[in-house]
Motif scaffolding. Structure first.
Motif, PDB file in Angstrom:
ATOM      1  N   MET A 228       8.548  14.808  -6.068  1.00 48.96           N
ATOM      2  CA  MET A 228       7.839  13.186  -6.566  1.00 48.96           C
ATOM      3  C   MET A 228       9.021  12.601  -7.135  1.00 48.96           C
ATOM      4  N   THR A 229      10.321  13.259  -6.819  1.00 47.54           N
ATOM      5  CA  THR A 229      11.318  12.907  -7.259  1.00 47.54           C
ATOM      6  C   THR A 229      11.419  11.005  -6.777  1.00 47.54           C
ATOM      7  N   ARG A 230      11.275   9.947  -7.216  1.00 45.93           N
ATOM      8  CA  ARG A 230      11.767   8.841  -7.128  1.00 45.93           C
ATOM      9  C   ARG A 230      13.506   8.926  -6.253  1.00 45.93           C
ATOM     10  N   ALA A 231      14.069   7.719  -5.535  1.00 47.78           N
ATOM     11  CA  ALA A 231      15.542   7.978  -5.311  1.00 47.78           C
ATOM     12  C   ALA A 231      16.132   6.767  -7.079  1.00 47.78           C
ATOM     13  N   ARG A 232      15.269   5.835  -7.433  1.00 51.15           N
ATOM     14  CA  ARG A 232      16.132   4.965  -8.242  1.00 51.15           C
ATOM     15  C   ARG A 232      15.380   5.047  -9.577  1.00 51.15           C
ATOM     16  N   TYR A 233      15.980   4.908 -10.335  1.00 53.47           N
ATOM     17  CA  TYR A 233      14.480   5.176 -11.800  1.00 53.47           C
ATOM     18  C   TYR A 233      14.888   3.908 -12.724  1.00 53.47           C
ATOM     19  N   ILE A 234      13.897   3.089 -13.907  1.00 48.66           N
ATOM     20  CA  ILE A 234      14.126   2.349 -15.152  1.00 48.66           C
ATOM     21  C   ILE A 234      14.288   2.728 -16.161  1.00 48.66           C
ATOM     22  N   LEU A 235      15.528   3.338 -16.540  1.00 47.79           N
ATOM     23  CA  LEU A 235      15.273   3.853 -17.717  1.00 47.79           C
ATOM     24  C   LEU A 235      14.913   2.969 -19.209  1.00 47.79           C
ATOM     25  N   ASN A 236      15.996   2.039 -19.340  1.00 48.74           N
ATOM     26  CA  ASN A 236      15.263   0.987 -20.189  1.00 48.74           C
ATOM     27  C   ASN A 236      15.530  -0.514 -20.235  1.00 48.74           C
ATOM     28  N   GLN A 237      15.404  -1.433 -21.034  1.00 49.57           N
ATOM     29  CA  GLN A 237      14.900  -3.157 -20.666  1.00 49.57           C
ATOM     30  C   GLN A 237      16.145  -2.756 -19.680  1.00 49.57           C
ATOM     31  N   ASP A 238      17.729  -2.853 -20.328  1.00 48.56           N
ATOM     32  CA  ASP A 238      18.968  -3.140 -19.379  1.00 48.56           C
ATOM     33  C   ASP A 238      18.772  -2.974 -18.379  1.00 48.56           C
ATOM     34  N   ASN A 239      18.454  -1.870 -17.554  1.00 47.06           N
ATOM     35  CA  ASN A 239      18.138  -1.451 -15.685  1.00 47.06           C
ATOM     36  C   ASN A 239      17.202  -2.368 -15.212  1.00 47.06           C
ATOM     37  N   THR A 240      16.033  -3.000 -15.831  1.00 40.40           N
ATOM     38  CA  THR A 240      15.315  -3.325 -15.273  1.00 40.40           C
ATOM     39  C   THR A 240      15.675  -3.913 -14.241  1.00 40.40           C
ATOM     40  N   ASP A 241      15.889  -4.863 -13.620  1.00 35.45           N
ATOM     41  CA  ASP A 241      16.168  -5.480 -12.427  1.00 35.45           C
ATOM     42  C   ASP A 241      17.940  -4.469 -11.423  1.00 35.45           C
ATOM     43  N   ASN A 242      17.858  -3.320 -11.601  1.00 36.43           N
ATOM     44  CA  ASN A 242      18.958  -2.902 -11.454  1.00 36.43           C
ATOM     45  C   ASN A 242      18.961  -1.531 -11.846  1.00 36.43           C
ATOM     46  N   PRO A 243      17.778  -0.294 -11.294  1.00 39.25           N
ATOM     47  CA  PRO A 243      17.168   1.078 -11.442  1.00 39.25           C
ATOM     48  C   PRO A 243      18.680   1.685 -10.789  1.00 39.25           C
ATOM     49  N   VAL A 244      18.398   2.885 -12.279  1.00 42.33           N
ATOM     50  CA  VAL A 244      19.811   3.828 -12.019  1.00 42.33           C
ATOM     51  C   VAL A 244      19.586   4.499 -10.908  1.00 42.33           C
ATOM     52  N   HIS A 245      20.554   4.884  -9.968  1.00 41.91           N
ATOM     53  CA  HIS A 245      20.592   5.651  -8.475  1.00 41.91           C
ATOM     54  C   HIS A 245      20.282   7.308  -9.646  1.00 41.91           C
ATOM     55  N   LEU A 246      19.472   8.319  -8.438  1.00 38.21           N
ATOM     56  CA  LEU A 246      19.140   9.307  -8.941  1.00 38.21           C
ATOM     57  C   LEU A 246      20.123  10.405  -9.021  1.00 38.21           C
ATOM     58  N   LEU A 247      21.258  10.006  -8.717  1.00 34.89           N
ATOM     59  CA  LEU A 247      22.507  10.940  -8.530  1.00 34.89           C
ATOM     60  C   LEU A 247      23.418  10.600  -9.239  1.00 34.89           C
ATOM     61  N   SER A 248      23.019   9.193 -10.098  1.00 41.69           N
ATOM     62  CA  SER A 248      23.861   8.647 -11.380  1.00 41.69           C
ATOM     63  C   SER A 248      23.124   9.286 -12.424  1.00 41.69           C
ATOM     64  N   LEU A 249      22.645  10.532 -12.116  1.00 38.02           N
ATOM     65  CA  LEU A 249      21.753  10.972 -13.974  1.00 38.02           C
ATOM     66  C   LEU A 249      21.246  12.248 -13.595  1.00 38.02           C
ATOM     67  N   ILE A 250      22.209  12.707 -12.669  1.00 38.03           N
ATOM     68  CA  ILE A 250      22.453  13.900 -12.688  1.00 38.03           C
ATOM     69  C   ILE A 250      23.643  14.849 -13.472  1.00 38.03           C
ATOM     70  N   ARG A 251      23.778  15.721 -14.548  1.00 43.40           N
ATOM     71  CA  ARG A 251      24.759  15.813 -14.710  1.00 43.40           C
ATOM     72  C   ARG A 251      25.473  17.199 -14.656  1.00 43.40           C
ATOM     73  N   GLN A 252      26.815  17.177 -14.953  1.00 44.26           N
ATOM     74  CA  GLN A 252      27.389  18.858 -15.167  1.00 44.26           C
ATOM     75  C   GLN A 252      28.125  18.944 -16.496  1.00 44.26           C
ATOM     76  N   ARG A 253      29.058  20.445 -15.991  1.00 43.40           N
ATOM     77  CA  ARG A 253      28.955  20.804 -17.628  1.00 43.40           C
ATOM     78  C   ARG A 253      29.938  19.395 -18.718  1.00 43.40           C
ATOM     79  N   ASN A 254      30.871  19.097 -17.409  1.00 44.86           N
ATOM     80  CA  ASN A 254      31.536  18.100 -18.241  1.00 44.86           C
ATOM     81  C   ASN A 254      31.428  16.579 -18.468  1.00 44.86           C
ATOM     82  N   SER A 255      29.932  16.488 -18.581  1.00 48.42           N
ATOM     83  CA  SER A 255      29.370  15.085 -18.369  1.00 48.42           C
ATOM     84  C   SER A 255      29.752  14.343 -19.490  1.00 48.42           C
ATOM     85  N   GLY A 256      29.957  15.607 -20.695  1.00 49.59           N
ATOM     86  CA  GLY A 256      29.990  14.762 -22.254  1.00 49.59           C
ATOM     87  C   GLY A 256      28.624  14.376 -22.188  1.00 49.59           C
TER      88      GLY A 256
END
Length: 460
Positions: A228-256
């Motif tokens: 069910m995982t999408r390749a890209r997601y709209i998170l908020n109104q600022d990225n409606t026209d440019n959805p965020v790629h899945l890999l950009s949403l993955i966090r690691q311990r040093n992500s802050g």
């Protein structure tokens, strides 16, 4: 592995896939963008938020694949320990303020409370593995804070007692969201009605709490969410026209901390205007081939099932028809189409790789569940793209229902209540918060969308 690790007393005596098949499937099942549309118009929308609500559920009851000494003790009861921890004095000191509310992030209300190294101070670090589930974790912390402020008796100055009272209410609310929203939208309708409208008892006994999450659930059926995982997601109104790629949403311990760019507007994930999840089928978005610290999710899933000797989907189907005749009759199991290869052009390499498995009825359970969900016993195919099939629904319903019931059983089990009163018992535990929310909506059900809307209303 003990019999308690299994939902069915069967396993595969030999590998269902060769090593070469697993490697080939790990390549062929991955697509540049898993489809969210169907060739047949559907009236049933399966929203993207369910993917991550399912992940939150899994993290609460399924242990890490490679646990360490420092990991929390995961239990098979869906008791939100992944959010609350063990509620020891030390846990309360780190997670809660003097009023019993979860500590806020000093910079962002939507982010998790973090330590000096920006690590999330939460019981289960898996809930900070991606931006969406991290904010979903925080959302349920906010539900707790709402309950503490509006419903827990103010005269109770014992912080530990206040937190325990709030937890019991929030856990019941979570259970009702799972039953009335997540499972209602996920399970095949006849199976859902048997388990959650009529509350029939089939494989697992109501009076016996789960002692372990069955492998057929953790290593196969409940991994349907990966599809069910999408390749890209709209998170908020600022990225409606440019959805965020899945890999950009993955966090690691040093992500802050989670940036404002990744702040979630939950109407994009739950409710009538939410984006859809990808279809549940044999296609996995390509972003799932390089998960940090994990790797290719298809390869990992197939190897995990092979190591655990999970039976084929057909073996489970045959066992249900033979040993659970009442269940098979109640859900009209015989009326569901035989699981065979499809004709989708983009999945042709997958079907070709599995030709012998379809022919010899040796399709691994995870792949069976994914393929089964693309089939439907309904002539108009309205539910084709969004729901699990019969076998997948039985496994998920059995385990999650018992995982929920286990939270209300006394030590050792054997609750005196009649089985049909379980839902009312959960509603009673959710008490006034549940009543206030559901009376605002015509269907009188608790959904993630309704809950978010209600707690977001300005006070006064």
């Amino acid at each position: 592995m003990s019999c308690n690790d299994r939902l069915f007393p069967i396993s595969s005596s030999q590998p269902l896939l060769s090593g070469d098949q697993i490697k080939a499937l790990a390549k062929h099942m991955l697509s540049a963008d898993a489809s969210t549309t169907s060739p047949i118009e559907s009236t049933h929308k399966y929203v993207a938020g369910y993917t991550y609500l399912g992940q939150l559920i899994a993290h609460d009851i399924v242990p890490k694949t490679r646990p360490s000494y420092f990991d929390r003790m995961t239990t098979p009861s869906l008791n939100l320990d992944s959010i609350y921890g063990d509620l020891s004095d030390q846990t309360i000191y780190f997670l809660f303020d003097n009023e019993g509310r979860f500590q806020p992030n000093s910079s962002n209300s939507y982010d998790l409370y973090r330590g000096r190294a920006n690590e999330a101070l939460i019981p289960d670090p898996r809930n900070d593995e991606n931006v969406i589930v991290a904010q979903l974790h925080r959302l349920w912390q906010q539900v707790h804070n709402w309950v503490i402020e509006d419903f827990v008796a103010p005269h109770c100055r014992d912080i530990k007692a206040r937190i325990h009272e709030a937890k019991s209410i929030v856990t019941a609310l979570f259970h009702l969201v799972v039953i009335e929203d997540f499972l209602f939208e996920t399970l095949e309708p006849e199976t859902y009605n048997c388990y959650f409208s009529d509350w029939h008892e089939y494989i697992l006994q109501f009076t016996h709490p789960l002692t372990a999450i069955p492998l057929e659930f953790s290593h196969a059926a409940f991994r349907f969410g990966h599809s069910m995982t999408r390749a890209r997601y709209i998170l908020n109104q600022d990225n409606t026209d440019n959805p965020v790629h899945l890999l950009s949403l993955i966090r690691q311990r040093n992500s802050g901390s989670i940036s404002n760019e990744h702040k979630i507007d939950w109407t994009n994930f739950f409710g009538a205007d939410a984006q859809e999840a990808a279809k549940i089928d044999l296609q996995i978005t390509s972003g799932m081939d390089s998960i940090p610290l994990e790797g290719n999710i298809v390869y990992l899933n197939l190897m995990a099932a092979d190591h655990a000797r999970i039976p084929s989907g057909y073996a489970v189907l045959d066992w249900l028809n033979t040993h659970q005749k009442t269940l098979a009759t109640d859900i009209n199991l015989a009326q569901f189409p035989e699981v065979t290869a499809g004709a989708e052009r983009n999945l042709r390499p997958v079907y070709d790789e599995l030709t012998d498995n379809f022919k010899n009825r040796t399709l691994p359970l995870w792949l069976y569940v994914l393929r089964e969900s693309a089939l439907s016993a309904y002539p108009d195919y309205r539910f084709r793209k969004t729901r699990l099939g019969k076998v997948g629904s039985v496994i998920v319903a059995e385990v999650l229902r018992q995982s929920i019931i286990s939270c209300y059983l006394p030590n050792g089990g054997h609750h005196p209540l009649d089985k049909k009163t379980h839902l009312e018992m959960i509603k009673q535990c959710a008490s006034e918060p549940y009543r206030q929310i559901v009376t605002q909506y015509p269907n009188q059900k608790l959904s993630m969308s309704n809950l978010i809307t209600f707690i977001s209303k300005p006070k006064g």
